[in-house]
Design a protein around this motif. Structure first.
Motif, PDB file in Angstrom:
ATOM      1  N   ASN A 203       0.839  -1.212   0.000  1.00  0.00           N
ATOM      2  CA  ASN A 203       0.000   0.000   0.000  1.00  0.00           C
ATOM      3  C   ASN A 203       0.866   1.250   0.000  1.00  0.00           C
ATOM      4  OD1 ASN A 203      -2.209  -1.574   0.088  1.00  0.00           O
ATOM      5  ND2 ASN A 203      -2.794  -1.104   2.204  1.00  0.00           N
ATOM      6  N   THR A 204       1.959   1.163   0.719  1.00  0.00           N
ATOM      7  CA  THR A 204       2.941   2.241   0.740  1.00  0.00           C
ATOM      8  C   THR A 204       4.244   1.675   0.201  1.00  0.00           C
ATOM      9  OG1 THR A 204       1.887   3.288   2.632  1.00  0.00           O
ATOM     10  CG2 THR A 204       4.193   3.842   2.256  1.00  0.00           C
ATOM     11  N   VAL A 205       4.953   2.489  -0.555  1.00  0.00           N
ATOM     12  CA  VAL A 205       6.249   2.072  -1.093  1.00  0.00           C
ATOM     13  C   VAL A 205       7.287   3.109  -0.707  1.00  0.00           C
ATOM     14  CG1 VAL A 205       7.548   1.889  -3.259  1.00  0.00           C
ATOM     15  CG2 VAL A 205       5.446   0.580  -2.964  1.00  0.00           C
ATOM     16  N   VAL A 206       8.457   2.634  -0.329  1.00  0.00           N
ATOM     17  CA  VAL A 206       9.563   3.533   0.002  1.00  0.00           C
ATOM     18  C   VAL A 206      10.549   3.507  -1.157  1.00  0.00           C
ATOM     19  CG1 VAL A 206      11.545   3.801   1.528  1.00  0.00           C
ATOM     20  CG2 VAL A 206       9.295   3.283   2.503  1.00  0.00           C
ATOM     21  N   ILE A 207      10.934   4.692  -1.616  1.00  0.00           N
ATOM     22  CA  ILE A 207      11.933   4.782  -2.686  1.00  0.00           C
ATOM     23  C   ILE A 207      13.186   5.424  -2.087  1.00  0.00           C
ATOM     24  CG2 ILE A 207      12.440   5.758  -4.953  1.00  0.00           C
ATOM     25  CD1 ILE A 207       9.435   5.753  -5.499  1.00  0.00           C
ATOM     26  N   GLU A 208      14.293   4.733  -2.245  1.00  0.00           N
ATOM     27  CA  GLU A 208      15.520   5.151  -1.557  1.00  0.00           C
ATOM     28  C   GLU A 208      16.686   5.281  -2.509  1.00  0.00           C
ATOM     29  OE1 GLU A 208      15.253   2.997   2.808  1.00  0.00           O
ATOM     30  OE2 GLU A 208      16.821   2.410   1.415  1.00  0.00           O
ATOM     31  N   ASP A 209      17.616   6.175  -2.178  1.00  0.00           N
ATOM     32  CA  ASP A 209      18.879   6.245  -2.907  1.00  0.00           C
ATOM     33  C   ASP A 209      19.563   4.884  -2.870  1.00  0.00           C
ATOM     34  OD1 ASP A 209      18.370   8.873  -3.204  1.00  0.00           O
ATOM     35  OD2 ASP A 209      20.114   9.608  -2.087  1.00  0.00           O
ATOM     36  N   PHE A 210      20.266   4.593  -3.931  1.00  0.00           N
ATOM     37  CA  PHE A 210      21.033   3.354  -4.028  1.00  0.00           C
ATOM     38  C   PHE A 210      22.351   3.527  -3.269  1.00  0.00           C
ATOM     39  CE2 PHE A 210      24.414   1.140  -6.418  1.00  0.00           C
ATOM     40  CZ  PHE A 210      23.981  -0.157  -6.308  1.00  0.00           C
ATOM     41  N   LEU A 211      22.598   2.625  -2.347  1.00  0.00           N
ATOM     42  CA  LEU A 211      23.845   2.672  -1.575  1.00  0.00           C
ATOM     43  C   LEU A 211      24.716   1.487  -1.965  1.00  0.00           C
ATOM     44  CD1 LEU A 211      22.421   3.408   2.004  1.00  0.00           C
ATOM     45  CD2 LEU A 211      23.249   5.054   0.307  1.00  0.00           C
ATOM     46  N   GLU A 212      26.015   1.661  -1.791  1.00  0.00           N
ATOM     47  CA  GLU A 212      26.937   0.568  -2.114  1.00  0.00           C
ATOM     48  C   GLU A 212      27.918   0.353  -0.987  1.00  0.00           C
ATOM     49  OE1 GLU A 212      28.403   0.115  -6.543  1.00  0.00           O
ATOM     50  OE2 GLU A 212      28.095   2.223  -6.005  1.00  0.00           O
ATOM     51  N   GLY A 213      28.261  -0.903  -0.809  1.00  0.00           N
ATOM     52  CA  GLY A 213      29.276  -1.242   0.183  1.00  0.00           C
ATOM     53  C   GLY A 213      28.976  -2.596   0.783  1.00  0.00           C
ATOM     54  N   PRO A 214      29.947  -3.148   1.510  1.00  0.00           N
ATOM     55  CA  PRO A 214      29.695  -4.438   2.172  1.00  0.00           C
ATOM     56  C   PRO A 214      28.640  -4.281   3.256  1.00  0.00           C
ATOM     57  CG  PRO A 214      32.004  -3.767   2.400  1.00  0.00           C
ATOM     58  CD  PRO A 214      31.289  -2.629   1.771  1.00  0.00           C
ATOM     59  N   GLU A 215      27.927  -5.370   3.506  1.00  0.00           N
ATOM     60  CA  GLU A 215      26.850  -5.324   4.500  1.00  0.00           C
ATOM     61  C   GLU A 215      27.231  -6.097   5.750  1.00  0.00           C
ATOM     62  OE1 GLU A 215      22.829  -5.987   2.955  1.00  0.00           O
ATOM     63  OE2 GLU A 215      23.638  -5.511   0.978  1.00  0.00           O
ATOM     64  N   VAL A 216      26.760  -5.595   6.876  1.00  0.00           N
ATOM     65  CA  VAL A 216      26.975  -6.254   8.162  1.00  0.00           C
ATOM     66  C   VAL A 216      25.655  -6.273   8.908  1.00  0.00           C
ATOM     67  CG1 VAL A 216      28.117  -6.075  10.406  1.00  0.00           C
ATOM     68  CG2 VAL A 216      29.396  -5.546   8.337  1.00  0.00           C
ATOM     69  N   SER A 217      25.368  -7.379   9.569  1.00  0.00           N
ATOM     70  CA  SER A 217      24.192  -7.448  10.443  1.00  0.00           C
ATOM     71  C   SER A 217      24.683  -7.312  11.874  1.00  0.00           C
ATOM     72  CB  SER A 217      23.492  -8.797  10.290  1.00  0.00           C
ATOM     73  OG  SER A 217      23.199  -9.048   8.927  1.00  0.00           O
ATOM     74  N   LEU A 218      24.203  -6.286  12.552  1.00  0.00           N
ATOM     75  CA  LEU A 218      24.531  -6.157  13.972  1.00  0.00           C
ATOM     76  C   LEU A 218      23.232  -6.310  14.753  1.00  0.00           C
ATOM     77  CD1 LEU A 218      26.882  -5.802  15.913  1.00  0.00           C
ATOM     78  CD2 LEU A 218      26.324  -3.373  16.023  1.00  0.00           C
ATOM     79  N   LEU A 219      23.103  -7.464  15.397  1.00  0.00           N
ATOM     80  CA  LEU A 219      21.921  -7.723  16.215  1.00  0.00           C
ATOM     81  C   LEU A 219      22.232  -7.291  17.636  1.00  0.00           C
ATOM     82  CD1 LEU A 219      21.861  -9.762  13.737  1.00  0.00           C
ATOM     83  CD2 LEU A 219      20.367 -11.155  15.141  1.00  0.00           C
ATOM     84  N   ALA A 220      21.183  -7.004  18.390  1.00  0.00           N
ATOM     85  CA  ALA A 220      21.402  -6.544  19.758  1.00  0.00           C
ATOM     86  C   ALA A 220      20.252  -6.998  20.645  1.00  0.00           C
ATOM     87  CB  ALA A 220      21.502  -5.018  19.773  1.00  0.00           C
ATOM     88  N   PHE A 221      20.558  -7.160  21.920  1.00  0.00           N
ATOM     89  CA  PHE A 221      19.532  -7.434  22.930  1.00  0.00           C
ATOM     90  C   PHE A 221      19.087  -6.102  23.516  1.00  0.00           C
ATOM     91  CE2 PHE A 221      22.427 -11.176  23.220  1.00  0.00           C
ATOM     92  CZ  PHE A 221      21.519 -12.183  22.923  1.00  0.00           C
ATOM     93  N   SER A 222      17.785  -5.919  23.720  1.00  0.00           N
ATOM     94  CA  SER A 222      17.343  -4.691  24.378  1.00  0.00           C
ATOM     95  C   SER A 222      16.298  -4.975  25.449  1.00  0.00           C
ATOM     96  CB  SER A 222      16.771  -3.693  23.374  1.00  0.00           C
ATOM     97  OG  SER A 222      16.336  -2.536  24.081  1.00  0.00           O
ATOM     98  N   ASP A 223      16.396  -4.233  26.537  1.00  0.00           N
ATOM     99  CA  ASP A 223      15.403  -4.358  27.618  1.00  0.00           C
ATOM    100  C   ASP A 223      14.431  -3.182  27.620  1.00  0.00           C
ATOM    101  OD1 ASP A 223      16.840  -2.224  28.630  1.00  0.00           O
ATOM    102  OD2 ASP A 223      17.417  -3.209  30.499  1.00  0.00           O
ATOM    103  N   GLY A 224      14.451  -2.388  26.536  1.00  0.00           N
ATOM    104  CA  GLY A 224      13.562  -1.242  26.453  1.00  0.00           C
ATOM    105  C   GLY A 224      14.280   0.073  26.750  1.00  0.00           C
ATOM    106  N   LYS A 225      15.351  -0.024  27.521  1.00  0.00           N
ATOM    107  CA  LYS A 225      16.148   1.168  27.848  1.00  0.00           C
ATOM    108  C   LYS A 225      17.581   1.016  27.345  1.00  0.00           C
ATOM    109  CE  LYS A 225      15.284   0.651  32.360  1.00  0.00           C
ATOM    110  NZ  LYS A 225      14.207  -0.330  32.569  1.00  0.00           N
ATOM    111  N   ARG A 226      18.143  -0.135  27.632  1.00  0.00           N
ATOM    112  CA  ARG A 226      19.529  -0.383  27.240  1.00  0.00           C
ATOM    113  C   ARG A 226      19.554  -1.339  26.065  1.00  0.00           C
ATOM    114  NH1 ARG A 226      19.631   0.116  33.170  1.00  0.00           N
ATOM    115  NH2 ARG A 226      17.829  -1.182  32.698  1.00  0.00           N
ATOM    116  N   VAL A 227      20.700  -1.313  25.366  1.00  0.00           N
ATOM    117  CA  VAL A 227      20.838  -2.204  24.217  1.00  0.00           C
ATOM    118  C   VAL A 227      22.277  -2.711  24.189  1.00  0.00           C
ATOM    119  CG1 VAL A 227      21.187  -0.236  22.628  1.00  0.00           C
ATOM    120  CG2 VAL A 227      20.381  -2.423  21.733  1.00  0.00           C
TER     121      VAL A 227
END
Ligand code: AMP
Ligand code: GLY
Length: 465
Positions: free
Chosen positions: A184-208
């Protein structure tokens, strides 16, 4: 002594098999249930015949099995509001509320949060009118990223190299409605280049608290060729992502987003997954996910040394600061074996061989697998641990498992270096076979793209980093 907990893990992929394995390593746990699980989880835990999107069914299962803690794998379940439903009846559950899960279930929402929080991301705009979106695209030009706003099972993003591709992607989402309401909604974004990294994190709502970083491989074939998939492999840590960059992302991405969501009255408890691109203009966020990544989890959790159940409980109770999350220094590499043809049409029902011929320390996390009961005299029946106690591992592993999906297994190994872990994985992969099996051969090799540097930003270590 603290009472032992019954834990329910929701989902059926290799990610969930990895979560179940980790949970079973906790001294705090009595029984582990999986809904619906796969042949791999049936060997170590109790599979329940409840689908991951059946929130009322999951709620009933939690009641019936006296579940003390629920951990959710898939985004759809979180976006559908399982956390609100469970919390409303005092079940303890690790994950974001429906409102907070919008960080993944609406790309437009994620962009708003990032803008308000001053988090670097691709320039772009959201449109709910196809005419306006077309006009913006024409003016913008290609290359460009066209993204369905909502959840589209990983298929909603098109990186269009030409205007024709961009317009086709827009029509696909907004006119043909290939992703239903997600487009229903579409986001159009500039094309970016570079290697990708996934940084996952634990959060308790205040800290991460960031986890060990990982890189995943989305394309079906070597050298990032072929169609996008649900993930063909991953490794942790990517050697090109430095510890000071982790600190930078903690400070300039993760914490500001957690702060912003808390300030909005939708505190974020659970896993916050930042998909990052290391561009020449600095590190930018490509997407957020509201859950463990797949296949990143299969290479991150084996490195986690702190009790996952303790972490989940600390997050739920808002006391993440009372824990130190520790990681093994040994890198971990995971390669996904798929059915031939995936992500296009593929066949299933092929026996998997070689699972009992693997070197010590090599882990196999199941996804599209089903167990074939060796105990049934009357032909083949699907194995559910609910009906049948789990078979001894050696029986399970000797030809009693067959393929039932596109992504079939993630094979994982650790080693003193990425190269050592990689060599061990590939040596063992050669021993596993099923008709039409496919895997990438380049998981864990260094990226060929240039690597972006940090932007000029003050680097202050957050407390506890
Ligand atoms: P997502 O579903 O948001 O993870 O996007 C899938 C993949 O599309 C990402 O992992 C990137 O490789 C690519 N992608 C997303 N956004 C952009 C962008 N703005 N520029 C270039 N590539 C992108
Ligand atoms: N590895 C990408 C994802 O989990 O969405």
């Amino acid at each position: 002594m603290q009472p032992k907990l019954n834990v329910l893990v929701v989902g059926s992929g290799a990610r969930e098999h990895a979560i179940v394995s980790k949970v079973l390593g906790s001294s705090r746990v009595r029984d582990v249930y999986v809904a619906p699980g796969n042949a791999g989880t049936a060997m170590i835990a109790r599979n329940l015949r409840v689908q991951a999107d059946d929130i009322e069914g999951l709620h009933r299962a939690a009641l019936e099995n006296h579940i003390d803690l629920t951990i959710v794998g898939p985004e759809n379940t979180l976006a559908a509001g399982i956390v609100d439903r469970f919390r409303g009846t005092n079940f303890r559950i690790f994950g974001p509320s429906q409102a907070a899960a919008r960080i993944e279930s609406s790309k437009a929402f994620a962009r708003e949060v990032m803008s308000r929080a001053g988090v670097p991301h691709a320039k772009g705009e959201a449109f709910s009118d196809v005419g306006q979106a077309r006009a913006y695209l024409q003016q913008h030009g290609a290359p460009v990223a066209v993204k369905a706003d909502g959840l589209a099972a990983g298929k909603g993003v098109v990186v269009a190299l030409t205007m024709d591709q961009a317009l086709a992607a827009l029509d696909d989402a907004m006119v043909r409605r290939s992703f239903g309401n997600a487009g229903n909604t579409v986001v159009i974004e500039d094309f970016l280049e570079g290697p990708e990294v996934s940084l996952l994190a634990f959060s308790d709502g205040k800290r991460v608290v960031p986890m060990a970083p990982a890189t995943d491989y989305k394309r079906a074939y070597d050298a990032d060729q072929g169609p996008n998939t649900g993930g063909m492999g991953a490794y942790s840590p990517p050697p090109f992502f430095r510890p000071d960059q982790v600190v930078w992302v903690h400070q300039h991405v993760l914490q500001p987003v957690i702060d912003e969501l808390a300030q909005q009255g939708t505190p974020y408890v659970g896993i916050l997954y930042a998909g990052l691109m290391l561009t020449r203009d600095g590190i930018k966020v490509i997407e957020f996910n509201c859950r463990f990544g797949d296949p990143e989890t299969q290479v991150i959790l084996p490195r986690l040394q702190t009790d996952l159940v303790d972490i989940a409980e600390a997050c739920i109770d808002g006391r993440l600061d009372t824990l130190t999350v520790q990681w093994s220094a040994d890198p971990c590499v995971g390669v996904v074996m798929t059915s031939g043809g995936y992500p296009g049409p593929y066949e299933t029902g092929y026996p998997i061989t070689g699972l009992d011929e693997l070197d010590d320390g090599v882990r196999v996390y199941h996804a599209g697998t089903e167990g074939v009961s060796l105990r049934e005299n009357s032909g083949i029946s699907r194995l559910f641990a609910q009906d049948l106690p789990a078979l001894p591992l050696d029986q399970q592993l000797s030809g009693s498992v067959q393929t039932s999906g596109g992504r079939v297994l993630t094979v994982v190994a650790s080693g003193p270096t990425v190269e050592a872990a990689r060599a061990l994985v590939y040596r063992n992969l050669k021993r596993i076979d099923f008709a039409g099996a496919h895997y990438r051969t380049d998981v864990g090799l260094p990226p060929t793209e240039p690597i972006g540097e940090l932007p000029d930003a003050p680097l202050q270590l957050p407390p506890g980093a």
